[in-house]
Design an enzyme around this catalytic site. Structure first.
Site, PDB file in Angstrom:
ATOM      1  N   ASN A   9       0.913  -1.197   0.078  1.00 27.97           N
ATOM      2  CA  ASN A   9       0.091   0.016  -0.118  1.00 27.97           C
ATOM      3  C   ASN A   9       1.008   1.228   0.077  1.00 27.97           C
ATOM      4  O   ASN A   9       1.471   1.604   0.812  1.00 27.97           O
ATOM      5  CB  ASN A   9      -0.838  -0.148   1.327  1.00 27.97           C
ATOM      6  N   LYS A  11       0.160   4.350  -0.223  1.00 27.20           N
ATOM      7  CA  LYS A  11      -0.450   5.530   0.184  1.00 27.20           C
ATOM      8  C   LYS A  11      -0.227   6.652  -0.594  1.00 27.20           C
ATOM      9  O   LYS A  11      -0.181   6.462  -1.890  1.00 27.20           O
ATOM     10  CB  LYS A  11      -0.075   5.654   1.565  1.00 27.20           C
ATOM     11  N   HIS A  98      -9.692   0.756   4.776  1.00 31.02           N
ATOM     12  CA  HIS A  98      -8.443   1.120   5.364  1.00 31.02           C
ATOM     13  C   HIS A  98      -8.569   2.035   6.396  1.00 31.02           C
ATOM     14  O   HIS A  98      -9.500   3.027   6.547  1.00 31.02           O
ATOM     15  CB  HIS A  98      -7.552   1.485   4.533  1.00 31.02           C
ATOM     16  N   GLU A 100      -7.241   4.503   7.707  1.00 25.26           N
ATOM     17  CA  GLU A 100      -6.737   5.922   7.425  1.00 25.26           C
ATOM     18  C   GLU A 100      -8.306   6.533   6.808  1.00 25.26           C
ATOM     19  O   GLU A 100      -8.361   7.615   7.119  1.00 25.26           O
ATOM     20  CB  GLU A 100      -5.589   6.098   6.709  1.00 25.26           C
ATOM     21  N   GLU A 170      -5.526  -5.419  10.268  1.00 30.89           N
ATOM     22  CA  GLU A 170      -4.772  -4.328  10.505  1.00 30.89           C
ATOM     23  C   GLU A 170      -5.253  -3.744  11.937  1.00 30.89           C
ATOM     24  O   GLU A 170      -5.929  -2.932  11.967  1.00 30.89           O
ATOM     25  CB  GLU A 170      -4.625  -3.272   9.418  1.00 30.89           C
ATOM     26  N   GLY A 176       1.985   1.932  10.976  1.00 31.94           N
ATOM     27  CA  GLY A 176       2.970   3.291  10.931  1.00 31.94           C
ATOM     28  C   GLY A 176       3.568   3.534  12.254  1.00 31.94           C
ATOM     29  O   GLY A 176       4.148   4.601  12.031  1.00 31.94           O
ATOM     30  N   SER A 216       3.125  -2.332  10.584  1.00 33.39           N
ATOM     31  CA  SER A 216       4.552  -2.355  10.948  1.00 33.39           C
ATOM     32  C   SER A 216       5.203  -3.847  10.376  1.00 33.39           C
ATOM     33  O   SER A 216       5.925  -4.115  11.180  1.00 33.39           O
ATOM     34  CB  SER A 216       4.803  -1.851  12.305  1.00 33.39           C
TER      35      SER A 216
HETATM   36  P1  PGA Z   1       2.558   0.142   7.677  1.00 31.60           P
HETATM   37  O1  PGA Z   1       1.045   0.283   7.099  1.00 31.60           O
HETATM   38  O2  PGA Z   1       3.113  -1.056   7.176  1.00 31.60           O
HETATM   39  O3  PGA Z   1       3.442   1.208   7.363  1.00 31.60           O
HETATM   40  O4  PGA Z   1       2.372  -0.080   9.249  1.00 31.60           O
HETATM   41  C1  PGA Z   1       0.247  -0.562   6.848  1.00 31.60           C
HETATM   42  C2  PGA Z   1      -1.183  -0.124   6.182  1.00 31.60           C
HETATM   43  O5  PGA Z   1      -1.451   0.755   6.625  1.00 31.60           O
HETATM   44  O6  PGA Z   1      -1.471  -1.026   5.289  1.00 31.60           O
END
Ligand code: PGA
Length: 256
Positions: A9, A11, A98, A100, A170, A176, A216
């Site tokens: 992803n 982003k 997601h 976010e 997740e 993140g 992460s």
């Molecule tokens: P990350 O993000 O690996 O940077 O923690 C995962 C995601 O948001 O899909």
């Protein structure tokens, strides 16, 4: 055997040329280093999609996904992109749900139910993301939250289309942040997700559904996570922006 999937992803990162160049690195490495049952999905910003679809044509185990689509077929929704538009340029997957988007764009389960159904109707495959916040975990509400995210968004789907849904667990507190769920914490929830799919649909479908872990995930912790019985791969944010790290995460399956 369930497909082993590692999805990146990106982003809102990478300009056009940076994205094309990262994709070329990743796809060339994938050709040399991955086996047939491993699939990579690159979920880029909209600006890269059409080029990446073209570039991915020679690479059987690399697919392209978007990070969002709208809940309506078409119309006066300035700035939005529809599922059928994505499908028309050859995009195969879309990430929906997601955290976010749930948090910053107020996407709730009711809206996501519409988005998921419409994406599937337009022949996109869906990577449906679910997960609890830190507060929900600490108050022991996490399984309840997961059950609701599954039931309210996927519960009304025809079982026939569920084969086009991949689930990504997740935990919001792990995205993140550098804090990964322990393999045991992740496995507990993945097994629970499979149970829920079994009771919403049927046991066979539950066995065939790929469930990815995200939050992460990196080359160092991937092996302990991916070796869990119900973890079929990962949804990778930060580490998907570095070709070597991303491939090393995917290659974890070569030695399991
Ligand atoms: P990350 O993000 O690996 O940077 O923690 C995962 C995601 O948001 O899909």
């Amino acid at each position: 055997m369930r497909k082993k999937i590692v999805a990146g992803n990106w982003k809102m990162n990478l300009n056009y040329l940076e994205g094309v160049s990262l994709f070329s690195e990743i796809s060339n490495m994938a050709k040399d280093e991955l086996t047939n049952n491993q699939q990579l999905i690159i979920c880029s910003p909209f600006i890269h999609l059409q080029s990446l679809v073209q570039l991915s044509k020679g690479y059987e185990n690399v697919s392209i996904g978007a990070q969002n689509c709208h809940s309506e077929e078409k119309g006066a929704y300035t700035g939005e992109v529809s599922a059928s538009q994505l499908h028309s340029i050859g995009v195969e997957y879309v990430i929906l749900g997601h955290s976010e988007r749930r948090l910053y764009f107020q996407e709730d389960n009711q809206l996501l139910e519409k988005k998921v159904a419409l994406a599937l109707k337009n022949n996109l495959k869906v990577i449906y993301c679910i997960g609890e916040t830190l507060e929900e975990r600490e108050s022991q509400q996490y399984l309840k939250v997961i059950a609701e995210q599954l039931k309210s968004v996927l519960g009304g789907l025809n079982p026939q289309v569920m084969k086009n849904v991949v689930i990504a667990y997740e935990p919001v507190w792990a995205i993140g942040t550098g804090k990964t769920a322990s393999p045991e914490q992740a496995q507990e929830v993945h097994a629970y997700i499979r149970e829920q799919i079994s009771s919403l649909f049927d046991a066979q479908l539950a066995l065939e559904t790929s469930i990815l872990y995200g939050g992460s995930c990196n080359p160092t912790n991937a092996e302990s996570l991916f070796s869990q019985a119900d973890i079929d791969g990962g949804l990778i944010g930060g580490a998907s922006l570095k070709s070597r790290d991303f491939l090393d995460i995917a290659k974890t399956f070569n030695s399991l």
